[in-house]
Design a protein around this motif. Structure first.
Motif, mmCIF file in Angstrom:
data_model
loop_
_atom_site.group_PDB
_atom_site.id
_atom_site.type_symbol
_atom_site.label_atom_id
_atom_site.label_comp_id
_atom_site.label_asym_id
_atom_site.label_seq_id
_atom_site.Cartn_x
_atom_site.Cartn_y
_atom_site.Cartn_z
ATOM 1 N N SER A 50 10.893 -5.252 3.681
ATOM 2 C CA SER A 50 9.874 -4.655 3.784
ATOM 3 C C SER A 50 9.459 -3.694 4.705
ATOM 4 O O SER A 50 8.867 -2.236 4.380
ATOM 5 C CB SER A 50 8.921 -5.576 3.153
ATOM 6 N N ALA A 51 9.455 -4.025 5.970
ATOM 7 C CA ALA A 51 8.819 -2.723 6.640
ATOM 8 C C ALA A 51 10.238 -1.821 7.013
ATOM 9 O O ALA A 51 9.539 -0.517 7.581
ATOM 10 C CB ALA A 51 8.573 -3.610 7.732
ATOM 11 N N SER A 107 7.224 1.514 7.252
ATOM 12 C CA SER A 107 7.394 2.462 8.084
ATOM 13 C C SER A 107 7.551 3.774 7.761
ATOM 14 O O SER A 107 6.960 4.660 7.596
ATOM 15 C CB SER A 107 8.786 2.690 9.689
ATOM 16 N N PRO A 108 8.543 4.440 6.572
ATOM 17 C CA PRO A 108 8.534 5.258 5.582
ATOM 18 C C PRO A 108 8.074 5.875 4.903
ATOM 19 O O PRO A 108 7.147 6.699 4.815
ATOM 20 C CB PRO A 108 10.107 5.543 5.916
ATOM 21 N N GLY A 109 6.670 5.080 4.603
ATOM 22 C CA GLY A 109 5.907 4.815 3.633
ATOM 23 C C GLY A 109 4.706 5.727 3.958
ATOM 24 O O GLY A 109 4.093 6.228 3.316
ATOM 25 N N ILE A 110 4.629 4.964 5.853
ATOM 26 C CA ILE A 110 3.149 5.258 6.047
ATOM 27 C C ILE A 110 3.597 6.828 6.529
ATOM 28 O O ILE A 110 3.049 7.878 7.233
ATOM 29 C CB ILE A 110 3.136 4.832 7.971
ATOM 30 N N GLY A 111 4.784 6.763 6.919
ATOM 31 C CA GLY A 111 5.444 8.486 7.283
ATOM 32 C C GLY A 111 5.006 9.634 6.235
ATOM 33 O O GLY A 111 4.595 10.854 6.689
ATOM 34 N N TYR A 112 5.497 9.005 4.906
ATOM 35 C CA TYR A 112 4.509 9.507 3.735
ATOM 36 C C TYR A 112 4.154 10.054 3.822
ATOM 37 O O TYR A 112 3.071 11.246 3.510
ATOM 38 C CB TYR A 112 5.698 9.189 2.609
ATOM 39 N N VAL A 121 2.542 -8.414 3.980
ATOM 40 C CA VAL A 121 2.397 -8.758 5.819
ATOM 41 C C VAL A 121 4.102 -7.634 6.448
ATOM 42 O O VAL A 121 3.245 -7.099 6.997
ATOM 43 C CB VAL A 121 2.419 -10.400 5.972
ATOM 44 N N GLY A 122 5.111 -7.523 6.198
ATOM 45 C CA GLY A 122 6.141 -6.849 6.561
ATOM 46 C C GLY A 122 5.455 -5.346 6.229
ATOM 47 O O GLY A 122 5.469 -4.888 7.297
ATOM 48 N N TYR A 123 4.880 -5.100 5.356
ATOM 49 C CA TYR A 123 4.379 -3.559 5.038
ATOM 50 C C TYR A 123 3.822 -2.996 6.201
ATOM 51 O O TYR A 123 3.660 -2.234 6.897
ATOM 52 C CB TYR A 123 3.941 -3.129 4.277
ATOM 53 N N VAL A 124 2.154 -3.830 5.939
ATOM 54 C CA VAL A 124 1.064 -3.806 6.703
ATOM 55 C C VAL A 124 0.814 -4.003 8.857
ATOM 56 O O VAL A 124 1.100 -3.402 9.376
ATOM 57 C CB VAL A 124 -0.109 -3.888 5.881
ATOM 58 N N GLU A 125 1.791 -4.889 9.056
ATOM 59 C CA GLU A 125 1.843 -5.617 10.035
ATOM 60 C C GLU A 125 3.072 -4.615 10.558
ATOM 61 O O GLU A 125 3.029 -3.776 12.097
ATOM 62 C CB GLU A 125 2.076 -6.511 10.476
ATOM 63 N N LEU A 126 4.475 -5.059 10.427
ATOM 64 C CA LEU A 126 5.417 -4.186 11.331
ATOM 65 C C LEU A 126 5.310 -2.526 11.038
ATOM 66 O O LEU A 126 5.416 -1.926 11.756
ATOM 67 C CB LEU A 126 6.748 -4.550 10.685
ATOM 68 N N GLY A 127 5.170 -2.335 9.905
ATOM 69 C CA GLY A 127 5.320 -0.938 9.473
ATOM 70 C C GLY A 127 4.083 -0.220 9.465
ATOM 71 O O GLY A 127 4.158 0.970 10.570
ATOM 72 N N THR A 128 2.742 -0.619 10.042
ATOM 73 C CA THR A 128 1.865 0.100 10.398
ATOM 74 C C THR A 128 2.084 -0.046 12.580
ATOM 75 O O THR A 128 1.605 1.177 12.967
ATOM 76 C CB THR A 128 0.174 -0.212 10.492
#
Length: 552
Positions: A364-365, A370-375, A239-246
């Motif tokens: 996780s976010a 955030s860095p994963g989506i940037g990568y 959830v942290g990855y997809v919500e806050l990361g996105t």
């Protein structure tokens, strides 16, 4: 000592005051994060920071937030909510003092002093937010033991409201007082800080549900190790990855797709307004399909929204708004409903279970999302540009390669380091594109570009005999030379190829991120099946009376 209300009755005055004070803590956090995103340019211009230095200042926000949640969750049951909220208030107030000190410290000691003021101020703000989060989630679950998920969703409506208010504050100052200093813009977050401090001052706080029921620390730790709860922690990481990361990228990507800053801001306000409104209606939904069913439906909507955002047909305004609405509907209930599920099913976990869950989501976010989506954006943009114009890639290639944090070190073949497109050169490309005369300083609608503004800042600092890093001026002048020698002569041939590659990278990043809510859907479906086989989803209560109130 205030009298307590029974679980079946309406919440008393003290409960309402504590709850809405908790609500204001999230408004303060949202305003602070939102306004900081808009004043980074002010910091760069005033203190001469590069984009990398600004990134270092803001980078600790989510990670510090997560660390604070977990750390202070260990203290919540032992020291009480009231004492921790005093700590949170002091952290928030001190973050403002240290951040505002950047200007006088810069005047006295130069750029490095201002840099440390802003970094420390950011961490104090993040720690204050994390301390609040360690308190307000278990506090809300304690105040409303029979409707935890409903009230946790209402509580977390404060976060999108804060983000909206922050954007509106900046827009308001831009229209009414465009030259106002950044300290005044940022200082607005102290208003909700002062409000929650006054509302909580000298109020009796309840003991946590676990403490008032006599649950020992050992029992709490054993509860934390429950396989189902550990699985829910894994869901919180996703959830942290997809919500806050996105969320950290969606505004940037929206502007890339729609090519309009105003439309991107309106889309940002719309999705957060949607989230703010819908979180008030979680209770009736949960009564019909239970929290896990709501999470499953949310994951399906989140998957559909991100999948559509990654398709070519959403390149126009209205299809994009439709898809981003579906995405917004999906992400609305993730965070508070998952916390509600943990509190309802594992009350012996107390504040610690909720704190670990929230901390895992934030970390996780910050470290992955955030860095994963940037990568992912870099990876696919580079692939596209290499196919369409290797020469353009050679001109705009970043000097260093970077990978997907954690995963690159584990599986470098699947996540190889990528030398993405150099953001400094792309900024020059965006600002100076199409200009024939390199001596023309008014590039866009009479406005000075970022690079020119940075150079003017360096020149001003030199005239004032203030320290300026030699490498900074060399980098800035080097960018101008690069633009005149390579960028501008090839602008006409590079323009469309670069735009196509950057758009492709952004869209593919969203498309691949859709895998995360798809995994969430699978996980929540497994939980639905588990509860069906074990007698259905039922909320577990540790006592039948409202917990006694703790004087503070």
């Amino acid at each position: 000592m205030s009298s307590a209300t029974s679980p079946g009755s309406s919440p008393g005055t003290n409960e309402k005051i504590l709850f809405w004070a908790s609500f204001f803590t999230l408004i303060a956090a949202g305003i602070g994060f939102s306004v900081r995103a808009f004043i980074l340019k002010d910091w760069g211009n005033q203190f001469g920071f590069t984009q990398s230095e600004l990134g270092a200042i803001t980078g600790g926000g989510l990670v510090g937030f997560g660390i604070a949640i977990i750390f202070f969750s260990f203290c919540a049951d032992q020291f009480g909510y009231g004492k921790l909220m005093l700590v949170a208030f002091l952290l928030h107030a001190s973050s403002a003092v240290v951040t505002f000190a950047a200007t006088p410290v810069f005047n006295a000691y130069g750029k490095e002093g201002a840099h440390w003021c802003l970094i420390i101020g950011m961490w104090l703000f993040a720690l204050g937010n994390g301390t609040c989060e360690a308190v307000i989630n278990p506090l809300t679950a304690t105040l409303f033991p029979r409707n935890k998920t409903h009230w946790l969703n209402i509580l977390h409506a404060g976060w999108p409201l804060g983000l909206i208010l922050g954007a509106l504050i900046v827009l308001g100052f831009k229209q009414a007082a465009p030259d106002v200093r950044w300290e005044i813009k940022l200082g607005v977050f102290l208003v909700p800080v002062l409000l929650y401090g006054l509302m909580m001052f000298n109020k009796p706080f309840p003991h946590s549900e676990a403490k008032s029921s006599g649950v020992s620390l050992g029992t709490t730790l054993l509860t934390i190790l429950s396989p189902v709860l550990l699985f829910l922690f894994l869901m919180q990481a996703l959830v942290g990855y997809v919500e806050l990361g996105t969320d950290s990228w969606i505004g940037n990507i929206t502007e890339r797709v729609l090519q309009d800053e105003t439309k991107a801001l309106l889309a940002f306000i719309w999705t957060n307004a949607l989230m703010f409104t819908l979180r008030f209606f979680a209770g009736p939904i949960v009564e019909r399909i239970n929290p896990v069913g709501l999470l499953f439906a949310s994951a399906l909507l989140g998957t559909a929204g991100l999948f559509m955002l990654g398709q070519d047909f959403t390149n126009a305004t209205w299809p994009w708004m439709f898809a981003v609405t579906i995405y917004g509907l999906g992400k609305t209930f993730y965070w508070p409903t998952l916390l509600g599920t943990i509190s309802e099913r594992f009350p012996k976990g107390g504040a610690l279970a909720l704190g670990i869950s929230g901390g895992i989501g934030m970390i996780s976010a910050g470290l992955l999302g955030s860095p994963g989506i940037g990568y992912t954006q870099d990876y696919f943009a580079v692939q596209k540009l290499k196919e369409t114009s290797p020469a353009a890639y050679a001109r705009y290639k970043a000097p260093d390669a970077s990978g997907f944090p954690v995963f690159t070190s584990i599986t470098p073949d699947q996540f190889p380091p990528v030398a993405g497109l150099d953001n400094a050169k792309l900024k020059v490309f965006d600002d100076w594109g199409g200009v024939i005369d390199p001596t023309d300083w008014k590039r866009k609608e009479g406005k000075t570009t970022t690079l020119e503004s940075d150079l003017e800042t360096v020149e001003r600092l030199e005239k004032e005999n203030k320290p300026v890093e030699k490498s900074l001026k060399e980098n800035l002048t080097g960018l101008i030379k690069w633009w005149d020698a390579e960028g501008r002569p090839n602008y006409a041939t590079d323009k469309d190829k670069l735009a196509e590659a950057r758009l492709y990278g952004a869209k593919q990043a969203l498309l691949y991120t859709a895998v995360v809510p798809a995994l969430l859907a699978v996980g929540f479906l497994l939980l639905i099946l588990y509860f069906m086989m074990t007698g259905g989803y039922k909320q577990i209560h540790l006592h039948d009376t409202h917990p006694p109130m703790e004087e503070y």
